[in-house]
Design a protein around this motif. Structure first.
Motif, short mmCIF file in Angstrom:
data_model
loop_
_atom_site.label_atom_id
_atom_site.label_comp_id
_atom_site.label_asym_id
_atom_site.label_seq_id
_atom_site.Cartn_x
_atom_site.Cartn_y
_atom_site.Cartn_z
N SER A 56 0.82 -1.22 0.00
CA SER A 56 0.00 0.00 0.00
C SER A 56 0.85 1.27 0.00
O SER A 56 0.39 2.34 -0.40
CB SER A 56 -0.94 0.02 1.21
N GLY A 57 2.10 1.14 0.45
CA GLY A 57 2.98 2.30 0.44
C GLY A 57 3.27 2.81 -0.95
O GLY A 57 3.60 3.99 -1.14
N GLU A 58 3.13 1.94 -1.95
CA GLU A 58 3.40 2.36 -3.32
C GLU A 58 2.38 3.41 -3.78
O GLU A 58 2.76 4.47 -4.28
CB GLU A 58 3.38 1.14 -4.24
N PHE A 59 1.08 3.14 -3.59
CA PHE A 59 0.11 4.13 -4.05
C PHE A 59 -0.01 5.30 -3.06
O PHE A 59 -0.28 6.43 -3.47
CB PHE A 59 -1.27 3.49 -4.32
N LEU A 60 0.23 5.04 -1.77
CA LEU A 60 0.14 6.14 -0.81
C LEU A 60 1.30 7.12 -0.98
O LEU A 60 1.12 8.34 -0.88
CB LEU A 60 0.12 5.59 0.62
N ALA A 61 2.51 6.61 -1.27
CA ALA A 61 3.64 7.50 -1.52
C ALA A 61 3.41 8.31 -2.79
O ALA A 61 3.76 9.50 -2.85
CB ALA A 61 4.94 6.69 -1.63
N ALA A 62 2.80 7.68 -3.78
CA ALA A 62 2.47 8.41 -5.01
C ALA A 62 1.49 9.54 -4.71
O ALA A 62 1.62 10.66 -5.26
CB ALA A 62 1.88 7.45 -6.04
N ALA A 63 0.53 9.29 -3.83
CA ALA A 63 -0.45 10.32 -3.48
C ALA A 63 0.21 11.46 -2.71
O ALA A 63 -0.10 12.64 -2.93
CB ALA A 63 -1.58 9.70 -2.66
N VAL A 64 1.12 11.11 -1.78
CA VAL A 64 1.80 12.15 -1.00
C VAL A 64 2.67 13.02 -1.89
O VAL A 64 2.65 14.25 -1.80
CB VAL A 64 2.64 11.50 0.13
N THR A 65 3.46 12.40 -2.78
CA THR A 65 4.31 13.19 -3.66
C THR A 65 3.46 14.04 -4.60
O THR A 65 3.81 15.19 -4.89
CB THR A 65 5.26 12.29 -4.46
N ALA A 66 2.33 13.50 -5.06
CA ALA A 66 1.44 14.29 -5.92
C ALA A 66 0.87 15.48 -5.16
O ALA A 66 0.77 16.59 -5.70
CB ALA A 66 0.30 13.40 -6.43
N GLY A 67 0.50 15.26 -3.91
CA GLY A 67 -0.02 16.36 -3.12
C GLY A 67 1.00 17.46 -2.90
O GLY A 67 0.71 18.65 -3.08
N PHE A 68 2.21 17.07 -2.55
CA PHE A 68 3.27 18.06 -2.37
C PHE A 68 3.52 18.85 -3.66
O PHE A 68 3.56 20.08 -3.65
CB PHE A 68 4.57 17.38 -1.92
N ALA A 69 3.71 18.12 -4.75
CA ALA A 69 4.04 18.77 -6.02
C ALA A 69 2.90 19.67 -6.49
O ALA A 69 3.13 20.76 -7.03
CB ALA A 69 4.38 17.73 -7.08
N SER A 70 1.66 19.23 -6.29
CA SER A 70 0.53 20.05 -6.73
C SER A 70 0.43 21.34 -5.92
O SER A 70 -0.14 22.33 -6.39
CB SER A 70 -0.78 19.26 -6.61
N ALA A 71 1.01 21.32 -4.71
CA ALA A 71 1.01 22.53 -3.88
C ALA A 71 2.25 23.38 -4.10
O ALA A 71 2.48 24.35 -3.38
CB ALA A 71 0.91 22.13 -2.41
N GLY A 72 3.06 23.00 -5.10
CA GLY A 72 4.23 23.80 -5.43
C GLY A 72 5.49 23.43 -4.69
O GLY A 72 6.44 24.23 -4.64
N VAL A 73 5.54 22.23 -4.14
CA VAL A 73 6.70 21.77 -3.38
C VAL A 73 7.51 20.77 -4.22
O VAL A 73 6.94 19.84 -4.79
CB VAL A 73 6.27 21.09 -2.06
N ASP A 74 8.81 20.96 -4.31
CA ASP A 74 9.68 19.99 -4.99
C ASP A 74 9.86 18.78 -4.08
O ASP A 74 10.03 18.92 -2.86
CB ASP A 74 11.05 20.61 -5.28
N VAL A 75 9.86 17.59 -4.67
CA VAL A 75 9.91 16.35 -3.90
C VAL A 75 11.15 15.55 -4.24
O VAL A 75 11.46 15.33 -5.42
CB VAL A 75 8.65 15.49 -4.15
#
Length: 448
Positions: A56-75
């Motif tokens: 489950s960490g695979e899709f949850l990490a994808a969601a976290v990185t997407a959230g950060f990047a969509s808010a203007g944060v480099d990951v």
């Protein structure tokens, strides 16, 4: 309304309580709270993200990185690494925030999110509450070049290994050790750093497949490590939990060395080198009385906190103490990290064995553990446990009978209608008897 964050992040059944939607919304909220545009001199904020090997960490990490990047944060995506590695890399890279996807020692179906602020520090309660209030709120979305970029952080593991090797005061040549990595986040870096330090390493629980984390392996299943150490003739063994922020150990005869004994060994080592700040160790109220007695004999003060590594850490940071931890094996060394680190703890413990020339079992003997019994009393009014006169009288009576040779502790659960009755005594029979006696009083006086 129930608080979103628990004692160590947000945790629950993956894809039910911990969903991709929640992970994305939380990371957006964290980005706005910790790295809002213009808050850091106008530059774009950075986040370090890691996870344990759960599927489950695979899709949850994808969601976290997407959230950060969509808010203007480099990951910086560090992949599978221990929780303390993500805390360290957040500090090393001067990132405004870090995120770790893990449910620690929980079974594979669970997962969780832990966040770090600048410097690799865990979030304070009030900051978590502000983040929770932002979840699901409307926000202005960056577009074009203002969105964050996601890059693999492949050197993260090497940076972490170098950090660990720099922290250890000597090599481990001649030591044979068995490592149980719980099929978890330290399956690669844990054995590797021991090999580079000179130890001969045998690994069990080191083949994560996304489904087997903590499954009959790691710090919650020490019987396999005990057997492996005896079978292979090793000097010692260590076992991590799923995200490797804590460890327990086994001596050459297969005897368990718990967190209290590990803290005592490390405290004495630091004390001898003049590196134990104020000659003080920080532990929780659940640490065995045997630890307190051992440290008193050695001229070391023990400061006790509420149960939870966050409370140990708060006390350490407030007074600059260098060593603290929990009976569960969560050990914090503030001179080398901002959170508990199981791999670092194991390295320091192994180095003490090598440098002293003393077997782990002998070193652990500094603590004579008193038999400890924990009885959970459910369905009671936990909020009256400290004020009820009948309960208080019963506790005082037992404490009087135990004298200096035992201890009583009643703790109310933070999440359930439950009171935990803990008793330590000179024999298992007395501890069990007193525990059941007090549990009966609590049940009789406080039943809902």
């Amino acid at each position: 309304m129930a608080r979103l964050f628990g004692t160590d992040g947000v945790r629950g059944l993956a894809n039910e309580a911990i969903t991709a939607e929640l992970a994305l919304q939380l990371s957006v909220a964290v980005a706005h709270e910790l790295g809002g545009r213009g808050a850091f001199g106008g530059h774009r904020a950075t986040a370090v993200v890691g996870r344990d090997p759960r599927a489950s960490g695979e899709f949850l990490a994808a969601a976290v990185t997407a959230g950060f990047a969509s808010a203007g944060v480099d990951v910086l995506d560090a992949g599978v690494l221990p929780t303390p590695a993500i805390a360290y890399l957040t500090q090393l890279m001067n990132a405004e925030m870090g995120a770790m996807l893990s449910a620690s020692h929980n079974a594979m179906p669970d997962n969780g999110l832990k966040f770090f602020a600048r410097g690799g520090h865990k979030l304070a309660d009030e900051l978590e509450d502000r983040i929770s209030e932002r979840v699901g709120c409307d926000w202005e979305r960056p577009t074009g070049a203002a969105v964050g970029r996601i890059r693999p952080f492949e050197r993260g593991a090497e940076f972490y290994i170098d950090h660990l090797l720099d922290a250890v005061p000597g090599r481990l040549d001649g030591l044979r050790i068995v490592i149980d990595a719980a099929h978890g986040a330290a399956s690669v870096v844990g054995p590797e750093v021991f090999r580079r330090a000179g130890a001969t390493v045998d690994v069990i629980g080191g083949d994560p497949d996304g489904l087997n984390i903590n499954d009959g392996a790691g710090s919650t299943h020490l019987e396999h490590l005990q057997d492996a150490v005896r079978l292979r003739g090793a000097d010692m063994g260590v076992a991590f939990d799923g995200d490797a922020d804590r460890c327990l150990a086994v001596d050459a005869d297969g005897n368990i060395v718990d967190g209290d004994q590990i803290m005592a060994i490390l405290a004495l080592s630091l004390h001898e080198r003049g590196q134990l700040t104020d000659d003080t160790l920080v532990a929780t109220v659940m640490s065995n009385l045997g630890l307190l007695q051992a440290m008193e004999r050695e001229g070391i003060t023990v400061v006790q906190t509420a149960v939870g590594d966050r409370y140990v850490l708060e006390e350490m940071r407030a007074h600059g103490y260098s060593l603290g931890g929990e009976q569960s094996g969560h050990v914090i060394m503030l001179d080398h990290g901002t959170t508990g680190d199981g791999v670092l703890t194991a390295l320091m413990l192994a180095q003490r064995v090598v440098s002293s020339g003393t077997p782990l079992g002998v070193l652990a003997g500094v603590v004579t553990r008193l038999p400890q019994v924990l009885v959970n009393v459910r369905g009671v009014d936990k909020d009256r446990v400290e004020s009820d006169e009948g309960v208080r009288a019963a506790v005082l009576a037992v404490e009087g009978e135990l004298g200096s040779g035992g201890r009583v502790l009643l703790r109310k659960s933070g999440t359930e209608a439950l009171v935990r009755v803990m008793v330590e005594a000179d024999t298992q029979e007395r501890a069990q008897g007193y525990g059941e006696r007090l549990a009966s009083v609590v049940r009789e006086r406080l039943t809902l």
